[in-house]
Design an enzyme around this catalytic site. Structure first.
Site, PDB file in Angstrom:
ATOM      1  N   ASP A  96       3.066  -7.960   9.223  1.00 11.36           N
ATOM      2  CA  ASP A  96       3.664  -6.775   9.844  1.00 11.36           C
ATOM      3  C   ASP A  96       4.726  -7.416   9.733  1.00 11.36           C
ATOM      4  OD1 ASP A  96       4.457  -5.558  12.931  1.00 11.36           O
ATOM      5  OD2 ASP A  96       5.492  -5.245  11.268  1.00 11.36           O
TER       6      ASP A  96
ATOM      7  N   TYR B  59      18.598   5.773   7.159  1.00 12.89           N
ATOM      8  CA  TYR B  59      18.145   4.877   6.212  1.00 12.89           C
ATOM      9  C   TYR B  59      18.872   5.350   4.921  1.00 12.89           C
ATOM     10  CZ  TYR B  59      15.506   5.183   1.875  1.00 12.89           C
ATOM     11  OH  TYR B  59      15.207   5.149   0.396  1.00 12.89           O
TER      12      TYR B  59
ATOM     13  N   ASP C 232       0.480  -6.058   3.552  1.00 13.37           N
ATOM     14  CA  ASP C 232       0.533  -4.267   4.218  1.00 13.37           C
ATOM     15  C   ASP C 232       1.004  -4.407   6.278  1.00 13.37           C
ATOM     16  OD1 ASP C 232       1.499  -1.025   2.731  1.00 13.37           O
ATOM     17  OD2 ASP C 232       0.702  -1.064   4.995  1.00 13.37           O
TER      18      ASP C 232
ATOM     19  N   LEU D 280       0.283  -0.729  -0.428  1.00 13.72           N
ATOM     20  CA  LEU D 280       0.068   0.236  -0.294  1.00 13.72           C
ATOM     21  C   LEU D 280       1.195   1.135  -0.209  1.00 13.72           C
ATOM     22  CD1 LEU D 280      -2.973  -0.841   2.832  1.00 13.72           C
ATOM     23  CD2 LEU D 280      -3.060  -1.338  -0.146  1.00 13.72           C
TER      24      LEU D 280
ATOM     25  N   ARG E 267      -1.296  -2.491   7.131  1.00 10.88           N
ATOM     26  CA  ARG E 267      -2.809  -1.605   7.585  1.00 10.88           C
ATOM     27  C   ARG E 267      -4.051  -2.522   6.101  1.00 10.88           C
ATOM     28  NH1 ARG E 267      -2.670   2.579   3.972  1.00 10.88           N
ATOM     29  NH2 ARG E 267      -0.823   3.187   3.355  1.00 10.88           N
TER      30      ARG E 267
ATOM     31  N   GLN F 244       4.024   3.584  -1.594  1.00 11.58           N
ATOM     32  CA  GLN F 244       4.150   4.745  -2.892  1.00 11.58           C
ATOM     33  C   GLN F 244       4.833   3.834  -3.758  1.00 11.58           C
ATOM     34  OE1 GLN F 244       7.522   7.496  -2.924  1.00 11.58           O
ATOM     35  NE2 GLN F 244       6.247   8.438  -4.905  1.00 11.58           N
TER      36      GLN F 244
END
Ligand code: VAH
Length: 312
Positions: free
Chosen positions: A48, A137, A32, A8, A34, A10
């Site tokens: 998760d 990151y 995903d 879900l 969610r 980008q």
């Protein structure tokens, strides 16, 4: 049969549509953390990625032979919550690599221009060069590249990856990236006719339109393994621009579009630590990477699609 994590997100949200078109709707399992807000075509499971056992069981039950691990925290969010970012980005990655090893699956995960740091050559950044990123990151992306190469060399897992530049798309908005200004600007151009950029004028970064990014993933995964001298991860880019240039491109369609600047020091520092433009020649030579969209072609398509999406 392909299992996608972060479906879900980008990239994930458009990757599943691309994969369903290429390989058939029922051959793609979207997962995903969610539940989807809008209906997702094809099979979906909540996952998760820090739950390795569930990831393994979902992949096994689906009969997946490929995993595309897209779930991660992006650069700006990772700077806000570095420890959470480490646990999610590295914990999720090692779980996905373990599932790929246990179930003999082909493996894809993206790296990023964020895997480079201030001491990396900024212009025409080579495929093989110094990688000392100064963001959590970036640390995650370099460690991820090394871990994916390790799983290939030590366990024979067919891992492949690309270093994506900033990705621009109109389907799902990115969350917490540094290059997101280049997405936000199109929405604001349609909605308000003006945009205040959090990245300073003159800050060059590599960028790519999402259709080219999705094609690159399919092309790399279908490439002849014997031709791959690199695996994790290939430099890929379509263009490099700074905020003033994307504003000028928009003004060709919206002449009185106004651009202003209110620099966010945190995301500016991240952007300043990244290359200005990277060299994709290894991807071109080893698996025929090719981007179709340049800045003006992307702008024309983004504005047209967003006018429709925003009912303007
Ligand atoms: C970010 N869009 O800004 C992502 C990407 C190269 C940029 O990693 O964090």
């Amino acid at each position: 049969k392909i299992m996608v994590t972060g479906a879900l997100g980008q990239i994930g949200s458009e990757l599943i549509a691309k994969l369903q078109k290429e390989y058939g709707e029922n051959n793609v399992l979207s997962t995903d953390i969610r539940e989807p807000q809008t209906a997702v075509e094809g099979p979906f499971s909540v996952l998760d990625v820090t739950d390795g056992k569930k990831m393994h069981d979902l992949a096994k039950d689906f009969g997946a032979d490929t995993i595309m691990h897209m779930a991660a925290l992006l650069s700006a969010k990772a700077e806000e919550q570095p420890l959470f970012a480490w646990n999610l980005n590295m914990g999720g990655l090692v779980n996905a690599l373990e599932v790929a090893r246990e179930l003999d699956m082909q493996f894809f995960t993206p790296s990023s221009i964020g895997a480079f740091g201030p001491s990396t050559p900024k212009m025409n950044t080579p495929q093989d060069t110094l990688q000392r990123p100064t963001t959590m990151y970036g640390v995650n992306k370099v460690a991820g590249e090394l871990l994916c190469d390790y799983y290939y060399n030590r366990f024979g897992v067919d891992t492949r990856g690309v270093r994506f530049p900033g990705l621009i798309s109109y389907v799902a908005q990115p969350g917490g990236g540094t290059t997101d200004y280049a997405v936000d600007i199109y929405y604001k151009a349609i909605e308000e006719g003006k945009y205040t950029s959090f990245i300073a004028e003159g800050t060059h970064m590599d960028m790519m339109y999402m259709p080219d990014a999705l094609q690159a993933i399919v092309d790399l995964m279908e490439a002849d393994a014997a031709k791959l001298m690199h695996r994790n991860a290939f430099n890929v880019t379509a263009m490099s621009f700074e905020p003033g240039e994307i504003a000028a491109s928009i003004q060709k369609h919206i002449p009185d579009f106004k651009m202003a600047y209110d620099v966010d020091p945190i995301r500016q520092a991240i952007a300043d630590s990244w290359p200005d433009n990277i060299d994709p020649s290894a991807a071109v030579a080893e698996w025929g990477f090719k981007a179709k969209y340049d800045l003006d072609a992307m702008t024309a398509d983004m504005l047209e699609q967003l006018k429709r999406k925003l009912n303007k």
